[in-house]
Write an enzyme that holds these catalytic residues in place. Structure first.
Site, PDB file in Angstrom:
ATOM      1  N   HIS A 108       0.784  -1.280  -0.059  1.00 19.13           N
ATOM      2  CA  HIS A 108      -0.136   0.084   0.048  1.00 19.13           C
ATOM      3  C   HIS A 108       0.921   1.378   0.050  1.00 19.13           C
ATOM      4  CE1 HIS A 108       0.433   1.667   4.280  1.00 19.13           C
ATOM      5  NE2 HIS A 108       0.605   0.280   4.370  1.00 19.13           N
ATOM      6  N   CYS A 109       0.449   2.492  -0.508  1.00 18.60           N
ATOM      7  CA  CYS A 109       0.993   3.562  -0.376  1.00 18.60           C
ATOM      8  C   CYS A 109       0.281   4.749   0.470  1.00 18.60           C
ATOM      9  CB  CYS A 109       1.209   4.090  -1.836  1.00 18.60           C
ATOM     10  SG  CYS A 109      -0.300   4.590  -2.572  1.00 18.60           S
ATOM     11  N   VAL A 110       0.189   5.914   0.206  1.00 19.94           N
ATOM     12  CA  VAL A 110      -0.529   6.683   1.083  1.00 19.94           C
ATOM     13  C   VAL A 110      -2.169   6.559   1.191  1.00 19.94           C
ATOM     14  CG1 VAL A 110      -0.780   9.163   1.864  1.00 19.94           C
ATOM     15  CG2 VAL A 110       1.350   8.328   1.046  1.00 19.94           C
ATOM     16  N   ARG A 125      -3.806   3.824  -1.326  1.00 16.08           N
ATOM     17  CA  ARG A 125      -4.128   2.935  -2.104  1.00 16.08           C
ATOM     18  C   ARG A 125      -3.619   1.586  -1.727  1.00 16.08           C
ATOM     19  NH1 ARG A 125      -4.203   5.394  -8.237  1.00 16.08           N
ATOM     20  NH2 ARG A 125      -4.403   7.649  -7.666  1.00 16.08           N
TER      21      ARG A 125
END
Length: 486
Positions: free
Chosen positions: A30-32, A34
């Site tokens: 995951h990113c910030v 998504r």
């Protein structure tokens, strides 16, 4: 289990089911905002059903990833996803999976595969520390204000401690980058971190600052180089550690591996990094930063307008993380980044559009989504504004892009600079010069931010939205970003 946790648990289960189930998931990171799935067969994912889920803002496919946008709660949702999958979090985060090209793939498809793989490693190395870098940059800005107003003196204990807080992540950046890069490559994070420790050891830095050479061959010298704030040398070092350790394990007796392998790897990789790859990649990093600077020097207003107008299109397709290492490299090499200013402008533009919709609408649901999206964008994250409001009505996104282009143009004309990664309203301290405190640059930044925000809000309020407009429930992903129509 509280209601929020229960909701995340249910949402995670629904997402897993709709992307094809546990058996269709190779990996998930995951990113910030998504969840980024690597699926065995993306065709099994029920995209339209996922888009309709409460708590999902949108879906994008890029770089071999199936990306589900869930907003700032992504970390909690990710943990629930991992708890329901038949793999550990360490297994999931240890590698960046990119679907390998098929046997009949074209040359360009194979090149694209290798490029996506490289970008995945670079972004995976930088992404986990972006928020920490941003926080450290803001601390630097606030320290400059405290020093300029004589609240703190640059010879006092308070300055020493706060400055250490702000500098630590930058000073030890090679160790952090190496650790993350090794995890992405399924290598040895701790051993790679030791290599980072070697190249930023105080004695090595002292030698670099004193222009000492490691050795010389005739007239050709191999100098010590300062590696604090550097990124790319440690990514390559992580790759060397991975390959060398795997090879050594094939023939070194298991009785002596624990001692012999670290000795060989620390010796060889440290030497190669210090003598060859480090200086070359530091030179590359400097050239990259100077190249961007040259573009700005050539025509900063035009450069700013183009970047600001189209950057959020990259966000839609989840490709913006490919640019992150570029401006992180600016901060690491130059200590500042004009490119980051342009990106900050686009965040403000999206916030203004979402706010314009929220203020004008009389529909409760729309107002809630608008205010939530605007608040998130003011804190530096645009996806809730983009997917929750601006793209679903189309025109607000156009208004935000136009206002962002104007903001980028003004930022280029005024030469606005930035000393930290975090942008938007929460990032205004990033425009404070850490050496000179509050200068004209800070006030120019406020001016550009206000104009972008006001223009985006005004265009959206006047033309971009009315309550008769239908909210698009289903957003089809364009095949080509250049042909996207909103």
């Amino acid at each position: 289990m509280n209601n929020k946790r229960k909701n995340y648990n249910e949402l995670a289960g629904q997402i897993i089911e709709k992307v094809g189930g546990d058996e269709n998931i190779d990996n998930v990171i995951h990113c910030v905002t998504r969840l980024r799935f690597y699926l065995k067969d993306p065709a099994l994912a029920e995209t339209e059903e996922i888009k309709q889920m409460k708590g999902v803002m949108g879906v994008a496919e890029a770089g071999g990833q199936y990306q589900v946008v869930v907003g700032p709660a992504v970390d909690d949702i990710y943990k629930e996803v991992m708890a329901q999958l038949s793999r550990s979090e360490d297994q999931s985060t240890s590698r960046e999976y990119v679907s390998a090209p098929k046997a009949d793939s074209t040359f360009m498809e194979k090149i694209g595969y290798q490029f996506n793989k490289l970008i995945g490693i670079i972004t995976g190395s930088v992404m986990p520390i972006i928020s920490i870098l941003a926080a450290a940059g803001i601390i630097k800005g606030l320290l400059a204000v405290l020093t300029a107003t004589n609240i703190v003196t640059d010879t006092g204990t308070a300055y020493l401690i706060i400055n250490a807080m702000a500098d630590a992540v930058f000073y030890f950046l090679p160790i952090l980058i190496g650790f993350n890069a090794a995890r992405r490559m399924d290598g040895n994070p701790v051993l790679t971190a030791v290599i980072g420790g070697v190249i930023i050891h105080p004695t090595v830095l002292e030698a670099a600052n004193s222009d000492v050479n490691i050795f010389a061959v005739g007239n050709f010298a191999f100098p010590f180089v300062s590696y604090t704030y550097s990124i790319f040398p440690m990514i390559l070092a992580a790759w060397m550690v991975k390959k060398l350790e795997d090879w050594l394990k094939t023939w070194v007796s298991s009785y002596i591996q624990a001692i012999f392998i670290p000795i060989v790897i620390i010796g060889l990789v440290s030497a190669i990094t210090l003598i060859i790859t480090g200086p070359v990649l530091v030179g590359f990093s400097t050239a990259l930063a100077n190249g961007l600077q040259a573009m700005l020097d050539f025509n900063a207003p035009l450069f700013g307008a183009v970047i600001a107008a189209f950057y959020q299109l990259l966000v839609i397709f989840g490709l913006h993380w490919g640019i992150v290492p570029v401006y992180v490299n600016d901060f690491a090499t130059l200590g500042y980044s004009y490119l980051s200013v342009m990106i900050s402008v686009t965040i403000v533009g999206q916030a203004g559009a979402a706010l314009g919709v929220a203020v004008k609408s009389k529909k409760k649901e729309v107002k809630e989504l608008g205010y939530a999206g605007a608040f998130s964008a003011f804190c530096g994250i645009t996806e809730p504004a983009i997917y929750g409001i601006n793209l679903r009505f189309r025109r607000p996104f156009i208004c935000a892009s136009v206002a962002s282009a104007v903001g980028g143009l003004l930022a280029g004309i005024l030469g606005v600079n930035m000393w930290s990664i975090i942008g938007s309203l929460i990032g205004l301290p990033s425009f404070i010069d850490p050496d000179n405190g509050i200068t004209a640059n800070f006030w120019y930044a406020i001016l550009v931010t206000f104009i972008t925000l006001a223009l985006s809000f005004g265009l959206t309020y006047i033309w971009g939205y009315n309550d008769k407009m239908e909210m698009y429930k289903k957003l089809e992903k364009p095949k080509n970003p250049a042909k996207a129509k909103f």
